[in-house]
Design an enzyme around this catalytic site. Structure first.
Site, PDB file in Angstrom:
ATOM      1  N   LYS A  43       0.827  -1.213   0.000  1.00 35.67           N
ATOM      2  CA  LYS A  43       0.000   0.000   0.000  1.00 35.67           C
ATOM      3  C   LYS A  43       0.854   1.253   0.000  1.00 35.67           C
ATOM      4  CE  LYS A  43      -4.372  -1.722   1.693  1.00 35.67           C
ATOM      5  NZ  LYS A  43      -5.320  -1.853   2.782  1.00 35.67           N
ATOM      6  N   LYS A  59      -5.241 -10.325  -6.957  1.00 32.68           N
ATOM      7  CA  LYS A  59      -6.314 -10.603  -6.007  1.00 32.68           C
ATOM      8  C   LYS A  59      -7.518  -9.701  -6.280  1.00 32.68           C
ATOM      9  CE  LYS A  59      -6.189  -8.689  -1.960  1.00 32.68           C
ATOM     10  NZ  LYS A  59      -5.998  -8.213  -0.579  1.00 32.68           N
ATOM     11  N   LYS A 119     -11.590  -4.788  -2.985  1.00 32.84           N
ATOM     12  CA  LYS A 119     -12.562  -3.691  -2.935  1.00 32.84           C
ATOM     13  C   LYS A 119     -11.948  -2.408  -3.483  1.00 32.84           C
ATOM     14  CE  LYS A 119     -14.014  -5.162   1.504  1.00 32.84           C
ATOM     15  NZ  LYS A 119     -13.331  -4.788   2.682  1.00 32.84           N
TER      16      LYS A 119
END
Ligand code: TYM
Length: 334
Positions: free
Chosen positions: A114, A197, A200
């Protein structure tokens, strides 16, 4: 004999859960809730590590809780609550941060991914300490098992390390938990990019199947899913990642084995197979979506259920926190 404890949670980071959350976690939760004393949280404090509009965060929190219930989590049986309603989470996270090594936290791959994606300036300290808050979630409840998808495994490992470290340094305050990961569904992939993956926070919406999407939209996304030129419906993760991912989803939602689905579609081509999967998805998600929307139509009732479940959670969490405060030497207020 009392039941073993189970703990898990999801971030309210989107208006809807995606099929990876549903298959990787929620289906397991539903199946395990009878055998365990289960706690399921909507981890809104974790969601604050990403930029949020406050009104939207509140709405996403309710929507996430409604989807848990609509998918079959029963708030009279399991403790389903909102993380920020139980203050002990943030408090234990602070204590645990004082026994977490800087290097140890720096090795968390989700943080590394991230922070690389957002850049150092947009990366906040909360994102760095995120796994410590997750450890607090789990440890407050004397948890035995943590059913999660594959991407959370490292965080549960850190949780175990922190529990063992605390217990040996200050005396036993925590049960050492174990992640339970359903190997065949541990990772559901993006429909357009089947080596990444499903998430969201995916950049493109076309590869993500949302639980609350209009069924026609989900069907269209499946029909457009990336496959290959081989033409046979066969599981082969390495050379046929798209088809393999669709087979995994198909098997998980029907409870069937992959070979039986391969047999059914032998010699029939991808069009038929995708149509079959689209029907499965619409049949599975349709009722969940309807029930979730019904629950969301009465937010006061939903809030009431969440509040009484939070009271139940706080009783357990506060007892652990009081013991921890004592053990580390904080002066008790008289
Ligand atoms: P979150 O909100 O990203 O995801 C919720 C759950 O869904 C699983 N999952 C997947 N499983 C299979 N395939 C996928 N593509 C996929 N995407 C997501 C995740 O593994 C997870 O089980 N840090 C956690 C939330 C959390 C938590 C906790 C979990 C906070 N405290 C305590 C367990 C216990 C997270 O961000 O999950």
């Amino acid at each position: 004999m009392s039941k073993s404890r189970l703990y898990s949670g999801m971030q309210p980071s989107a208006d809807s859960l995606q099929v990876g959350n549903y298959i990787g976690a929620l289906l397991q939760w539903r199946d395990l809730q009878d055998a365990y004393d289960a706690f399921f949280s909507v981890v809104d404090l974790h969601a604050l590590t990403q930029p949020n509009d406050p009104a939207e965060l509140r709405e996403k929190t309710r929507r996430t809780a409604a989807q848990y219930i609509a998918a079959g989590i029963e708030p009279s049986k399991s403790t389903l609550y909102v993380q920020s309603h139980v203050r002990a989470h943030a408090e234990l996270a602070w204590i645990l941060s004082t026994i977490t090594g800087f290097g140890e936290a720096s090795r968390m791959t989700q943080f590394k991914d991230k922070s690389a994606r957002y850049g150092t300036d947009a990366t906040n300290v909360g994102l760095f300490t995120y796994p410590v808050l997750m450890a607090a979630d789990i440890l407050l409840y004397q948890t035995d098992i943590v059913p999660v998808g594959d991407d959370q495994k490292q965080h549960v490992e850190l949780t175990r390390d922190l529990a063992e470290r605390f217990n040996s340094r200050y005396g036993t305050a925590f049960t050492v938990p174990m992640a339970t990961i359903q190997q065949d569904t541990a990772r559901i992939y993006d429909l357009q990019n089947p080596t990444a993956k499903m998430s969201k926070s995916a950049e493109s919406d076309a590869g993500v199947l949302w639980l609350l999407d209009d069924p026609a939209v989900s069907a269209k996304k499946i029909m457009r899913a990336v496959t290959d030129n081989d033409g046979s419906v066969r599981y082969d993760r390495e050379s046929k990642p798209g088809v393999s991912n669709l087979l995994t989803i198909y098997a998980a939602l029907t409870g069937r084995q992959v070979p039986s689905i391969e047999d059914e579609y032998a010699g029939r081509g991808y069009g038929d197979f995708k149509k079959g999967l689209a029907e499965v998805v619409v049949a599975e998600f349709g009722p969940v979506r309807e029930r979730a929307l019904e629950l969301l139509a009465d937010p006061a009732e939903l809030d009431r259920v969440l509040a009484s479940n939070a009271d139940r959670a706080a009783e357990v969490a506060d007892a652990t926190l009081a013991d921890v405060y004592d053990k580390v030497g904080l002066l008790r207020r008289r």
